[in-house]
Design a protein around this motif. Sequence first.
Motif, PDB file in Angstrom:
ATOM      1  N   ARG A 306       0.820  -1.206   0.000  1.00  0.00           N
ATOM      2  CA  ARG A 306       0.000   0.000   0.000  1.00  0.00           C
ATOM      3  C   ARG A 306       0.860   1.265   0.000  1.00  0.00           C
ATOM      4  NH1 ARG A 306      -4.693   0.611   4.020  1.00  0.00           N
ATOM      5  NH2 ARG A 306      -5.426   1.960   2.348  1.00  0.00           N
ATOM      6  N   LYS A 307       1.981   1.212   0.719  1.00  0.00           N
ATOM      7  CA  LYS A 307       2.865   2.380   0.767  1.00  0.00           C
ATOM      8  C   LYS A 307       3.439   2.666  -0.608  1.00  0.00           C
ATOM      9  CE  LYS A 307       5.501   5.574   2.710  1.00  0.00           C
ATOM     10  NZ  LYS A 307       6.331   5.982   1.580  1.00  0.00           N
ATOM     11  N   SER A 308       3.911   1.655  -1.307  1.00  0.00           N
ATOM     12  CA  SER A 308       4.492   1.873  -2.635  1.00  0.00           C
ATOM     13  C   SER A 308       3.424   2.328  -3.627  1.00  0.00           C
ATOM     14  CB  SER A 308       5.178   0.599  -3.133  1.00  0.00           C
ATOM     15  OG  SER A 308       4.243  -0.457  -3.262  1.00  0.00           O
ATOM     16  N   ASP A 309       2.203   1.752  -3.515  1.00  0.00           N
ATOM     17  CA  ASP A 309       1.115   2.186  -4.402  1.00  0.00           C
ATOM     18  C   ASP A 309       0.720   3.630  -4.117  1.00  0.00           C
ATOM     19  OD1 ASP A 309       1.000  -0.275  -5.641  1.00  0.00           O
ATOM     20  OD2 ASP A 309      -0.643  -1.031  -4.398  1.00  0.00           O
ATOM     21  N   SER A 310       0.680   3.989  -2.834  1.00  0.00           N
ATOM     22  CA  SER A 310       0.321   5.356  -2.462  1.00  0.00           C
ATOM     23  C   SER A 310       1.339   6.356  -2.991  1.00  0.00           C
ATOM     24  CB  SER A 310       0.220   5.463  -0.941  1.00  0.00           C
ATOM     25  OG  SER A 310      -0.111   6.770  -0.535  1.00  0.00           O
ATOM     26  N   ASP A 311       2.618   5.988  -2.921  1.00  0.00           N
ATOM     27  CA  ASP A 311       3.652   6.867  -3.463  1.00  0.00           C
ATOM     28  C   ASP A 311       3.477   7.053  -4.970  1.00  0.00           C
ATOM     29  OD1 ASP A 311       4.731   7.094  -0.947  1.00  0.00           O
ATOM     30  OD2 ASP A 311       6.320   5.611  -1.280  1.00  0.00           O
ATOM     31  N   ALA A 312       3.161   5.969  -5.668  1.00  0.00           N
ATOM     32  CA  ALA A 312       2.987   6.058  -7.124  1.00  0.00           C
ATOM     33  C   ALA A 312       1.783   6.914  -7.489  1.00  0.00           C
ATOM     34  CB  ALA A 312       2.830   4.653  -7.708  1.00  0.00           C
ATOM     35  N   ALA A 314       0.511   9.395  -5.662  1.00  0.00           N
ATOM     36  CA  ALA A 314       0.517  10.673  -4.941  1.00  0.00           C
ATOM     37  C   ALA A 314       0.086  11.862  -5.800  1.00  0.00           C
ATOM     38  CB  ALA A 314       1.898  10.922  -4.334  1.00  0.00           C
ATOM     39  N   LYS A 318      -3.090  13.356  -3.983  1.00  0.00           N
ATOM     40  CA  LYS A 318      -2.744  14.587  -3.268  1.00  0.00           C
ATOM     41  C   LYS A 318      -3.192  14.526  -1.801  1.00  0.00           C
ATOM     42  CE  LYS A 318      -2.981  17.337  -7.493  1.00  0.00           C
ATOM     43  NZ  LYS A 318      -3.647  18.450  -8.208  1.00  0.00           N
ATOM     44  N   GLY A 319      -2.944  13.383  -1.187  1.00  0.00           N
ATOM     45  CA  GLY A 319      -3.231  13.213   0.229  1.00  0.00           C
ATOM     46  C   GLY A 319      -4.670  12.873   0.559  1.00  0.00           C
TER      47      GLY A 319
END
Length: 580
Positions: A306-312, A314, A318-319
Amino acid sequence: MLRFRNPGSNIETQVGSFQVLYRALKDAKRFTTSDMGHVMAEANLFTAYGYTGDKALEITSSRSDSLNSTKMNMKMYAEVFRMLGWVAPADRSASYPLAFTFIGSCAGNSTFAGALALAEESLLGFVNPTENSQNVKYTENVRFYPLVLRALRDLGGTMYKHELCLGPMSCDDIDESSYDGMIEKIKSLRGDYSRLSDAFNDLCQRLNMKPTSVDNSTRLPIGQLSGHGWIETGIRDRTLYNRSLSCIKITDKGATKLREYLSMVDLRLSDFNALEPNLKAPAIRAGVYSMLERAGFNVDSVRARRKSDSDALAPLLKGRELNFSPYQTLWPDTVNEALGLTPDIRNQEVVQETAKHETHSDKRESSIESTFEGTILGASAFAHTSEKLPVAERPSLIELRGLIEDAVAKTSTIADASRLLFNSRVNDKQNQFYPLVADLFTLLGLDCRESREGDNGARWDALIKDSEESIPIEIKSPTEELYLSLKAVRQALENKVILLSRETHPTQRNTSSLVVGYNLPNARAEVAKIIDDIYSTYRLRIGVIGLESLFQLAVSATRGNYKIDLSEIGRSKGIVNVDL
């Protein structure tokens, strides 16, 4: 205009039926409406021509498709579950047979409360168009359920059901000018009922549908919105069209849900297709995991992914939260591939998944096991081994316990607490009073269920289920009759005769048939005489219970002082007096 099939508008019945189907068919890679019919019949979850079980299947099996109520009923259930994203076509070649989606497996394995929470998220996810909706008869580009809440907000909080047809069910909400035009159109109709009638009849003619069919299309969405507490129903309003109409009204919960939705990034099919290819799989995973997390499921096992997907994602998010339900938007094989689910492993019991419900926090948890890089293998273990709904977790029952505890805290005796609760229900309508009665009997340790709305085969309003002595209940809300009448007693007699003759549930001739209402009859002597006459003539028992007495029993049971035995209520005859 959007068309909604309506196998029954009670959301708890829909969720409970799905869990029964899932537990029976989870190991099948695909299943048909016929398979669904056999499971539902075995569990007595539908009726045909007044019969349940094998008799219902037998009666309908020889009829043509258009007259086969079993097949039509199962198709309607299937469409509801497809709408929620819990089932999908097994492959792209045809609409049937079906297969469970991963979201569906989470709903099937979870507690009832967990599945209900996931159904609420699925309402936010329902959208048109989708990749597998080519055969539908409507073209609206809409995120329907948030649109209804938005329209209610902008129309003063209240709406009549025909306005729902003319407005949100016939609007493209992706186009702000279309939305603004819809709101202005409804406002222009208000004040003159003839204008509304003309507009509604014109809509029916353009759709080539009968007015009753268009009207019935509102039952499912209204039932779902009401079942999740987003709207109130049965609100009498004379201000809209200068006549008393039964309207829907947005609740505080509905207004909060609308604000939550408006704060999200809303990803539709066209938006997904426009994404860069390397962002599509992350968007799918983010959509699935976000839905589960908002519904109270534990997704810690895919935290790294989820962290890597969220970074991609972003630059897109936009939060903000993402509102995107992949199984309700895309072909399921596309979603499965992004989640790492292959046909070979998705239906195997590869990992043990747990699902538990914590009553006090109302937090549903279903652990999602993963392998390298967060690939979800599948859901396998049941949260409940019984096919019965876990009545202790029904949201209405949890709420009732809280009301009883509050009343006890404010008073000094069981009688005072019961009187306080009794007085608070004097304005209850059928849709409030009937579930209340079923829940009160449930608090006494009995398996009591309200009959499904629209199920004409279940003549009684509620039923206490037992392996030998099931008890039908005739209920009268205070808005129907403040004091129980002789008519209610006659209807209780009919309930018992029908239950004995159709054998839909096991019972005994000397087991009572109950009448429950707000106040006991004024003409008690006359009622008692008729009950005695019924017993003398037919050897059938009729028991009459007032709401205050039922509250006294439930309050005492909640405080641990009393637990009723089925035989106590099952042998009652005449007016039941409670003295605790």
